[in-house]
Design a protein around this motif. Sequence first.
Motif, PDB file in Angstrom:
ATOM      1  N   UNK A 242       0.854  -1.189   0.000  1.00  0.00           N
ATOM      2  CA  UNK A 242       0.000   0.000   0.000  1.00  0.00           C
ATOM      3  C   UNK A 242       0.887   1.236   0.000  1.00  0.00           C
ATOM      4  N   UNK A 243       0.573   2.179  -0.872  1.00  0.00           N
ATOM      5  CA  UNK A 243       1.191   3.494  -0.850  1.00  0.00           C
ATOM      6  C   UNK A 243       0.188   4.477  -0.258  1.00  0.00           C
ATOM      7  N   UNK A 244       0.685   5.418   0.535  1.00  0.00           N
ATOM      8  CA  UNK A 244      -0.183   6.449   1.114  1.00  0.00           C
ATOM      9  C   UNK A 244       0.510   7.788   0.989  1.00  0.00           C
ATOM     10  N   UNK A 245      -0.184   8.770   0.427  1.00  0.00           N
ATOM     11  CA  UNK A 245       0.419  10.080   0.279  1.00  0.00           C
ATOM     12  C   UNK A 245      -0.624  11.143   0.003  1.00  0.00           C
ATOM     13  N   UNK A 246      -0.181  12.385  -0.040  1.00  0.00           N
ATOM     14  CA  UNK A 246      -1.060  13.515  -0.354  1.00  0.00           C
ATOM     15  C   UNK A 246      -0.406  14.346  -1.444  1.00  0.00           C
ATOM     16  N   UNK A 247      -1.216  15.017  -2.244  1.00  0.00           N
ATOM     17  CA  UNK A 247      -0.679  15.880  -3.283  1.00  0.00           C
ATOM     18  C   UNK A 247       0.201  15.115  -4.266  1.00  0.00           C
ATOM     19  N   UNK A 248       1.335  15.717  -4.621  1.00  0.00           N
ATOM     20  CA  UNK A 248       2.256  15.080  -5.565  1.00  0.00           C
ATOM     21  C   UNK A 248       2.667  13.695  -5.096  1.00  0.00           C
ATOM     22  N   UNK A 249       2.970  13.551  -3.818  1.00  0.00           N
ATOM     23  CA  UNK A 249       3.396  12.251  -3.283  1.00  0.00           C
ATOM     24  C   UNK A 249       2.317  11.200  -3.467  1.00  0.00           C
ATOM     25  N   UNK A 250       1.078  11.558  -3.197  1.00  0.00           N
ATOM     26  CA  UNK A 250      -0.022  10.616  -3.373  1.00  0.00           C
ATOM     27  C   UNK A 250      -0.204  10.238  -4.826  1.00  0.00           C
ATOM     28  N   UNK A 251      -0.095  11.230  -5.706  1.00  0.00           N
ATOM     29  CA  UNK A 251      -0.261  10.954  -7.142  1.00  0.00           C
ATOM     30  C   UNK A 251       0.825  10.012  -7.646  1.00  0.00           C
ATOM     31  N   UNK A 252       2.044  10.194  -7.164  1.00  0.00           N
ATOM     32  CA  UNK A 252       3.137   9.317  -7.582  1.00  0.00           C
ATOM     33  C   UNK A 252       2.902   7.882  -7.118  1.00  0.00           C
ATOM     34  N   UNK A 253       2.345   7.723  -5.911  1.00  0.00           N
ATOM     35  CA  UNK A 253       2.035   6.381  -5.423  1.00  0.00           C
ATOM     36  C   UNK A 253       0.964   5.710  -6.254  1.00  0.00           C
ATOM     37  N   UNK A 254      -0.087   6.456  -6.580  1.00  0.00           N
ATOM     38  CA  UNK A 254      -1.168   5.917  -7.415  1.00  0.00           C
ATOM     39  C   UNK A 254      -0.627   5.560  -8.801  1.00  0.00           C
ATOM     40  N   UNK A 255       0.240   6.412  -9.341  1.00  0.00           N
ATOM     41  CA  UNK A 255       0.825   6.153 -10.660  1.00  0.00           C
ATOM     42  C   UNK A 255       1.620   4.853 -10.652  1.00  0.00           C
ATOM     43  N   UNK A 256       2.504   4.692  -9.677  1.00  0.00           N
ATOM     44  CA  UNK A 256       3.330   3.485  -9.642  1.00  0.00           C
ATOM     45  C   UNK A 256       2.468   2.240  -9.471  1.00  0.00           C
ATOM     46  N   UNK A 257       1.468   2.328  -8.603  1.00  0.00           N
ATOM     47  CA  UNK A 257       0.578   1.186  -8.387  1.00  0.00           C
ATOM     48  C   UNK A 257      -0.179   0.830  -9.655  1.00  0.00           C
ATOM     49  N   UNK A 258      -0.651   1.852 -10.381  1.00  0.00           N
ATOM     50  CA  UNK A 258      -1.470   1.602 -11.565  1.00  0.00           C
ATOM     51  C   UNK A 258      -0.660   1.011 -12.711  1.00  0.00           C
ATOM     52  N   UNK A 259       0.660   1.181 -12.682  1.00  0.00           N
ATOM     53  CA  UNK A 259       1.494   0.655 -13.756  1.00  0.00           C
ATOM     54  C   UNK A 259       1.926  -0.792 -13.540  1.00  0.00           C
ATOM     55  N   UNK A 260       1.705  -1.314 -12.343  1.00  0.00           N
ATOM     56  CA  UNK A 260       2.134  -2.691 -12.065  1.00  0.00           C
ATOM     57  C   UNK A 260       1.315  -3.747 -12.819  1.00  0.00           C
ATOM     58  N   UNK A 261      -0.016  -3.650 -12.866  1.00  0.00           N
ATOM     59  CA  UNK A 261      -0.774  -4.672 -13.604  1.00  0.00           C
ATOM     60  C   UNK A 261      -0.410  -4.780 -15.085  1.00  0.00           C
ATOM     61  N   UNK A 262      -0.353  -3.669 -15.856  1.00  0.00           N
ATOM     62  CA  UNK A 262       0.005  -3.831 -17.266  1.00  0.00           C
ATOM     63  C   UNK A 262       1.447  -4.266 -17.477  1.00  0.00           C
ATOM     64  N   UNK A 263       2.341  -3.855 -16.593  1.00  0.00           N
ATOM     65  CA  UNK A 263       3.753  -4.184 -16.775  1.00  0.00           C
ATOM     66  C   UNK A 263       4.071  -5.616 -16.374  1.00  0.00           C
TER      67      UNK A 263
END
Length: 265
Positions: free
Chosen positions: A62-83
Motif C-alpha cells: 500500500x502506498x499512502x500520500x497527499x498531493x504530488x506524493x499521493x499521485x506518484x504512489x497511485x501512478x506506480x501502483x497503476x502501472x504494475x498490472x500492465x507491466x
Amino acid sequence: MQKITEQAGPYRHLEQQSTLELLTKINREDQKVALAVEKCIPALTALVDDIVPRMQRGGRIFYSGAGTSGRLGVLDASECPPTFGVPPEWVVGLIAGGDHALRHPVESAEDAEGQGWLDLEAHNIGPDDTLIGIAASGTTPYVVGGLKACRERGILTGCVTCNPGAPVTEHADHPIVAVVGPEVVTGSTRMKSGTAQKLILNMITTTTMIRLGRVKDNRMVDMQLSNAKLVDRGTKMIVDALDIPYEEAKRRLLLKGSVRAVIEQ
C-alpha cells in the motif's frame, strides 16, 4: 525541525533570467537526484527483502500520500498490472482526498490524520501487507496517521521522504530518506523531491516483481497485451527466445495470451 525541502532555493531572481538559464539550472539540480537515491540503496534493500516474503504469502503493498506524493504512489501502483500482469490488488495507491484529488487539489485532506488509517482499513489491510508512506516533507498528518496505526498493529511500514529526522521516519520500520536539497523554486517538492520519489517507487516495485518471478531474463513476460505496440513487443520477445519467424511468434502469442505461456510451453 528545519525542513530541507522548505529551505530557500539555490538561485535568486528567477524571473529576471532567460529560458536557457532557467532550464540549465533546473537540469543542474536534477542531476543531483540520482546520486541522492543511490545512497538509499541499503535501506531499500532491507525494505524489499522484508516485502517479498510477505507478498509470497499473499500480502500487498500500500502506498499512502497527499498531493504530488499521493499521485506518484497511485501512478506506480497503476502501472504494475500492465507491466507485470499482476492483479491491481497487489499494489494499491491511496491519496488523501480520494480519486478526486488526482486531478484537483484537495489541500486540507492531508491534515486528516485519522483518515489515513480509515482508508487503509477499507481495504482490509492485514499482517502480511506493507504500508509505504510517501511525504517529501515527512510531516503529512494523513501519512503519519496511517503509519502509526499500522505499526501499532504489527504491519510492516516504510516511508519515502526527503527530510532527515522527519516524523514519518519515526513510524517506519524502513525509512527511505533521499536528501536532494532545496528546490529551484523554493518549497516546490514536485521538482527534485518528486523525481526522487518516482525513482524510488519504481525501484521498490520493479525489484519486488522481479524477485516474485514476474520477469524472465530481462523481459516483461507477463505484461498485458493491451495494444498493438505491446503485441509487437511480445512477439519480438518470442522471436528472440525461440528463434522462430515473426508471424508464427505472433500467432502463438495471440493464441496463448502471454509471452510466458508461449516460451514456457
